[in-house]
Design a protein around this motif. Structure first.
Motif, PDB file in Angstrom:
ATOM      1  N   ALA A 174       0.836  -1.167   0.091  1.00  0.00           N
ATOM      2  CA  ALA A 174       0.098  -0.006  -0.079  1.00  0.00           C
ATOM      3  C   ALA A 174       1.019   1.194  -0.125  1.00  0.00           C
ATOM      4  O   ALA A 174       1.766   1.329   0.579  1.00  0.00           O
ATOM      5  N   PRO A 175       0.598   2.390  -0.954  1.00  0.00           N
ATOM      6  CA  PRO A 175       1.278   3.261  -0.742  1.00  0.00           C
ATOM      7  C   PRO A 175       1.420   4.300   0.574  1.00  0.00           C
ATOM      8  O   PRO A 175       0.385   4.259   1.162  1.00  0.00           O
ATOM      9  N   GLY A 176       2.391   4.148   0.865  1.00  0.00           N
ATOM     10  CA  GLY A 176       2.426   5.306   1.888  1.00  0.00           C
ATOM     11  C   GLY A 176       2.339   4.490   3.488  1.00  0.00           C
ATOM     12  O   GLY A 176       2.588   5.016   4.360  1.00  0.00           O
ATOM     13  N   SER A 177       2.228   3.124   3.279  1.00  0.00           N
ATOM     14  CA  SER A 177       1.908   2.235   4.237  1.00  0.00           C
ATOM     15  C   SER A 177       3.191   1.927   5.058  1.00  0.00           C
ATOM     16  O   SER A 177       4.357   1.662   4.337  1.00  0.00           O
ATOM     17  N   ASP A 212       4.126   0.083   7.466  1.00  0.00           N
ATOM     18  CA  ASP A 212       4.373  -1.361   7.977  1.00  0.00           C
ATOM     19  C   ASP A 212       5.106  -2.115   6.776  1.00  0.00           C
ATOM     20  O   ASP A 212       6.041  -3.021   7.146  1.00  0.00           O
ATOM     21  N   ASP A 261       5.691  -4.423   3.348  1.00  0.00           N
ATOM     22  CA  ASP A 261       5.364  -5.739   3.025  1.00  0.00           C
ATOM     23  C   ASP A 261       6.807  -6.479   2.533  1.00  0.00           C
ATOM     24  O   ASP A 261       6.929  -7.572   1.973  1.00  0.00           O
ATOM     25  N   SER A 292      -1.418   7.042   0.302  1.00  0.00           N
ATOM     26  CA  SER A 292      -2.533   7.053   1.299  1.00  0.00           C
ATOM     27  C   SER A 292      -1.971   6.326   2.625  1.00  0.00           C
ATOM     28  O   SER A 292      -0.722   5.908   2.633  1.00  0.00           O
ATOM     29  N   ASN A 314      -1.727   3.761   5.705  1.00  0.00           N
ATOM     30  CA  ASN A 314      -2.509   2.570   6.185  1.00  0.00           C
ATOM     31  C   ASN A 314      -2.741   2.769   7.739  1.00  0.00           C
ATOM     32  O   ASN A 314      -2.039   2.918   8.362  1.00  0.00           O
TER      33      ASN A 314
END
Lengths: 221, 509
Positions: free
Chosen positions: A106-109, A111, A113, B273, B275
């Motif tokens: 996810a962009p900006g996430s 955490d 992957d 975005s 999370n």
């Protein structure tokens, strides 16, 4: 119908009727769930919610069966593990999603992957070896023979489950008018297999043949 | 590879035969027939008796029009109304949503189209037309895609539509399929500039050397056009299927939730975005729970809830931490041991969660019930309503045919006093929270004449079936009402039944 068929089929058994009935229901529910899972798995991106709920149902049945000792066959490769580990794995359901995960953070996430990605590239993410074989069974790009044998074996499953009519799939998942217990064939299969071997979920989901080995005895230890 | 197997594709195959519809307003349906005889409404739904106002079909052929063209839907929909006999899977309505004033009503369908209906302007000599909606704009929101890297088909089906509060003459809405959220602007144009001399008739720029004077263009009136233009595309943030989108009360952000994650977006930023929830286990073998729905609090922009497949609701506060992996509140009802079965978990899985307009309550829908929770009480709901408890004995069959996985939604009325949700056999249910009365109504062409009062329906549970009752065994499980909407301030409801949209209105209103 169910009651009559049951009476006939269980006449030789010494279990009381209710117990037998409950275990038959449980068994047919298990069979149905396993077929559903198998079909889920053939989709590139299954409905995750549905898959998880079905898998949890299978786990629940399996746990109960393990407790009362009706779950007879143990997989050789998992013999040493705790019972919990032998329970059916959800991982198989989510294979498609799991595969993508590393590729689409996810962009900006924050955490990240990354671990997934790494393990994915390595081929066997944080899991015992048997899993690595699982991919090719279902892989779209898998060898042609696998697909063929898969189809054949699925046909066999359906034939086992509904031996009367060729439209076995409809029989299994048909409309509401045919009650659940009309699945005479399921019951037949169950009663027949009472003495026979049951596939173990972990081998179901991990082995190359998966569920399709159901008719054969489990491999040697 | 997609195999079409009956078990996985529950087909709502049956469409009513229907005459060709000559006009967007379905001529015979809305013709004034005088006021219908006041039928006695024995059961008395909490909100009076309901009449059918109009039945709308989604106009077809939208996909043939390109987005760049100026689409005058008012002209299109006269000639392209869909005949039932041609209705396909793509026509099945997959979401319904009123805007904040109730003037507009948007539907999305499995074919990726969005159709916006506008309420008929009130006029003194046509009182009976109150509450009627006509097609306002139609556009193709999402197209089917194929992800070649993953060998994956991405359906165009619109999963959810959410309106943004109106801030100028234009309307904005968010629509989403499994993977991509889009922000659409829907605006009217009734003037066009004329008299440019910088461009020729075809719109090509003239050679500046030939232009000797500068002419100021003038605006000339023209036929009203409604244009829908995609303003933002929020893509590539979801690995799983998006099930919910929710606009925040700060009007600047929104969230999108998939099976395992929730992302927070700013409307202006499409390439990034945040999370805010991630329940994906490190090892997918341990996955036993998924996110099924999520929504922002209507007034507190830091608060949101999400529901799970295990029947629980988590309330999170974004001020607590950037990643809300620790909930602030956890709503869960202890399981009733007397009702325990192998299906307990499946039927407790929450298919929809909605804050009340006041923000005080949360409503959740699971397979058999609707529950209302007080934000201040986490250990059990304050109200539980049985939607179709007679199905409890049929769970095996419903599991077998996959109906048990149907995702019914639920809605509040404008004053939070009545809740509504769908069922099978084209039935939908309303529960009055104050009087505790409930009613079952049917959205079907056969059983409802325009402007006539809807007859409450009853399902016979055991024993002898009375004349006007329907037995559980004869319910049609392919006709399900999953999506409904309630006007934000009036007693007007929209009910989607396969490819039909029914608009009902309170008779007393």
């Amino acid at each position: 119908m169910f009651a009559r068929g049951l009476k006939r089929k269980c006449a030789d058994g010494d279990e009381d009727m209710e117990g037998a009935l409950a275990s038959l229901q449980r068994q047919s529910l298990l069979d149905m769930s396993l077929v559903k899972l198998q079909l889920c798995h053939m989709l590139v991106e299954p409905n995750l919610c549905r898959s998880v709920l079905i898998a949890n149902t299978v786990r629940q049945i399996q746990e109960e069966m393990t407790q009362d000792g009706t779950w007879r066959v143990m997989a050789p490769q998992t013999a040493g593990q705790a019972p919990r580990d032998r329970l059916v794995s959800t991982e198989i359901l989510c294979r498609a999603a799991w595969e993508q995960d590393g590729e689409l953070p996810a962009p900006g996430s924050a955490d990240g992957d990354a671990p997934d990605l790494v393990s994915h590239l390595c081929g066997a993410p944080s899991a015992p070896a048997p899993r690595s074989t699982q991919g090719c069974v279902w892989d779209v790009d898998g060898p042609g023979e696998d697909r063929g044998s898969l189809q054949k074996s699925l046909d066999q499953i359906f034939e086992t489950l509904e031996s009367k009519t060729p439209s076995s799939v409809e029989g299994l998942f048909g409309d509401m008018d045919s009650p659940y217990y009309d699945l005479d064939a399921v019951l037949t299969g169950m009663v027949g297999s009472k003495s026979a071997r049951r596939p173990l979920p972990s081998s179901l989901f991990r082995g190359q043949g998966g569920f399709l080995q159901a008719g054969r005895p489990p491999g040697p230890a | 590879m997609l195999l079409s197997l009956p078990a996985l594709h529950l087909q709502t195959s049956e469409y009513h035969p229907l005459f060709q519809l000559p006009h967007r307003r379905l001529g015979p349906w809305c013709s004034p027939t005088g006021s219908p005889a006041p039928l006695s409404c024995e059961t008395g739904c909490g909100e009076g008796s309901w009449i059918l106002v109009c039945r709308l079909l989604v106009p077809t052929q939208v996909s043939l029009l390109s987005m760049e063209e100026d689409i005058d839907t008012r002209k299109i929909n006269n000639s392209f109304l869909r005949d039932h006999s041609y209705a396909t899977e793509a026509d099945i309505i997959s979401t319904v949503e009123f805007n904040h004033t109730g003037e507009l009503l948007a539907t999305g369908d499995k074919g990726g189209r969005v159709v916006i209906f506008q309420r008929e302007q009130e006029s003194k000599n046509q009182v009976h037309r109150r509450g009627e909606y006509n097609v306002y704009s139609t556009f193709q929101s999402h197209e089917p895609e194929f992800d070649y890297l993953k060998s994956l088909e991405i359906e165009e089906k619109i999963n959810k539509i959410r309106w943004l509060p109106q801030q100028n003459a234009a309307y904005f809405l968010l629509s989403t399929n499994d993977k991509t959220v889009k922000l659409w602007k829907v605006s009217e144009r009734d003037k066009r500039p004329e008299g440019y001399n910088l461009k020729d008739e075809e719109g090509r720029l003239r050679d500046p050397a030939t232009i000797t004077t500068l002419r100021v263009p003038v605006l000339r009136p023209m036929d009203l056009m409604v244009e829908a233009t995609p303003r933002r595309v929020f893509a590539n943030a979801h690995t799983y299927h998006i099930n919910s989108i929710s606009v925040n009360s700060d009007y600047e952000t929104y969230m999108s939730a998939d099976d395992l994650r929730i992302n927070l977006w700013n409307f202006e930023i499409t390439n990034q975005s945040f999370n805010i929830v991630d329940i994906k286990p490190a090892n997918m073998e341990e996955l036993t729970e998924v996110i099924t729905a999520a929504e922002f609090h209507p007034h507190h922009c830091n608060t949101f809830v999400y529901s799970s497949s295990k029947g629980t609701i988590r309330l999170c506060d974004m001020r607590a931490s950037a990643l809300c992996d620790r909930h602030t509140k956890f709503f869960e009802e202890p399981e009733d041991p007397s009702n325990r079965s192998f299906f307990s978990e499946i039927i407790s899985s929450i298919s929809d969660v909605k804050f009340s307009h006041s923000g005080r309550y949360i409503m959740t829908r699971d397979y058999l019930t609707v529950k209302v929770w007080d934000l201040n009480m986490e250990n059990r709901p304050i109200e539980t309503y049985q939607v179709h408890d007679y199905l409890r004995s049929k769970l095996c069959s419903l599991y077998e045919n996959d109906c048990i996985f149907d995702k019914f939604e639920c809605v509040w009325n404008g004053s939070d006093s009545v809740i509504m949700t769908g069922s099978y056999n084209n039935f939908f249910r309303m529960f009055d929270r104050n009087t505790k009365r409930d009613v079952t109504l049917e959205a079907s062409r056969e059983n409802s004449k325009p402007r006539a009062i809807l007859k409450p329906r009853k399902v016979c549970v055991g024993g002898k079936r009375r004349k006007d009752e329907i037995s559980v065994d004869s319910l049609d499980f392919s006709k399900k009402i999953l999506h409904t909407a309630w006007h934000p301030s009036e007693n007007i409801i929209a009910v989607a039944a396969t490819n039909n949209l029914y608009i009902f209105q309170d008779k007393v209103n």
